[in-house]
Design a protein around this motif. Structure first.
Motif, short mmCIF file in Angstrom:
data_model
loop_
_atom_site.label_atom_id
_atom_site.label_comp_id
_atom_site.label_asym_id
_atom_site.label_seq_id
_atom_site.Cartn_x
_atom_site.Cartn_y
_atom_site.Cartn_z
N LYS A 5 0.69 -1.14 0.06
CA LYS A 5 -0.05 -0.12 0.00
C LYS A 5 0.79 1.14 -0.04
CE LYS A 5 -4.28 -1.72 2.30
NZ LYS A 5 -5.31 -1.40 2.78
N GLN A 6 0.39 2.35 -0.78
CA GLN A 6 1.28 3.59 -0.75
C GLN A 6 0.12 4.70 -0.63
OE1 GLN A 6 3.32 3.68 -4.66
NE2 GLN A 6 4.33 2.09 -4.05
N PHE A 7 0.59 5.80 -0.19
CA PHE A 7 -0.21 6.98 0.08
C PHE A 7 -0.64 7.34 -1.58
CE2 PHE A 7 2.44 8.11 3.47
CZ PHE A 7 1.47 7.63 4.83
N SER A 8 -1.84 7.64 -2.01
CA SER A 8 -2.54 7.83 -3.17
C SER A 8 -2.25 9.54 -3.46
CB SER A 8 -4.03 7.58 -3.09
OG SER A 8 -4.78 8.38 -1.98
N HIS A 9 -2.02 10.10 -2.53
CA HIS A 9 -1.69 11.75 -3.10
C HIS A 9 -0.30 11.89 -3.11
CE1 HIS A 9 -6.09 11.54 -1.74
NE2 HIS A 9 -6.10 12.70 -2.75
N VAL A 10 0.48 10.83 -3.16
CA VAL A 10 1.78 11.29 -3.37
C VAL A 10 2.60 10.57 -4.60
CG1 VAL A 10 4.33 11.10 -2.16
CG2 VAL A 10 2.20 11.54 -1.02
#
Length: 166
Positions: A5-10
């Motif tokens: 999972k990763q930050f969606s806004h980066v």
């Protein structure tokens, strides 16, 4: 949290990035959020009895929460402006706990979720209750703001399991 999972806004360069939702399918999406405001028993009684000098505290806080959901993209920099089809803000007096529970539901047919709108509605409704009652009870406390559930989109239905245990 899983490692994939990763930050969606980066973006890949680590920069703030508005998510591109143009290829997503339009689906019915809903989100429910809650928050709480603790206050004195006297303040709760004043609200319930309608004895507050500023008038119907719940009516004003409800309208503020609805308006806040509609303005979410103006407040949170990377939120998409959304055409909400429903915003509902409800209050539950929990006199035994000296608090008011605020629940906000947001709904639309669109390409992105409405969690931020529901959180914003619950938060601003709580802030409005605080504003309207602060002259009587400046020690009020706002907290417990969280998403309870969301539905729609590729992830389907999600329920906050921690919220169920409280």
């Amino acid at each position: 949290m899983s490692e994939h999972k990763q930050f969606s806004h980066v973006n890949a360069q680590g920069e703030a990035n508005m998510v591109d939702v143009s290829e997503k399918a339009v689906t019915t999406r809903t989100a429910v959020a809650e928050g709480f405001i603790k206050m004195s028993a006297e303040t709760i009684q004043m609200i319930i009895s309608g004895g507050h000098a500023k008038g119907d505290v719940f009516a004003v806080a409800r309208i503020a929460g609805i308006q806040a959901a509609k303005k979410c993209a103006d407040l949170i920099p990377l939120c998409h402006p959304l055409m909400l089809s429903k915003v509902q803000v409800d209050f539950e007096v929990q006199a035994d706990k000296q608090q008011i529970r605020i629940e906000a539901l947001c709904k639309l047919a669109g390409k992105t979720g409405v969690e931020m709108e529901a959180l914003t509605a619950a938060s601003v409704a709580a802030l409005t209750l605080f504003d309207m009652c602060k002259a009587v009870d400046p020690a009020m406390e706002i907290g417990g703001i969280k998403v309870l559930s969301k539905a729609g989109g590729k992830t389907g239905h999600w329920q906050n399991q921690q919220a169920q245990k409280v």
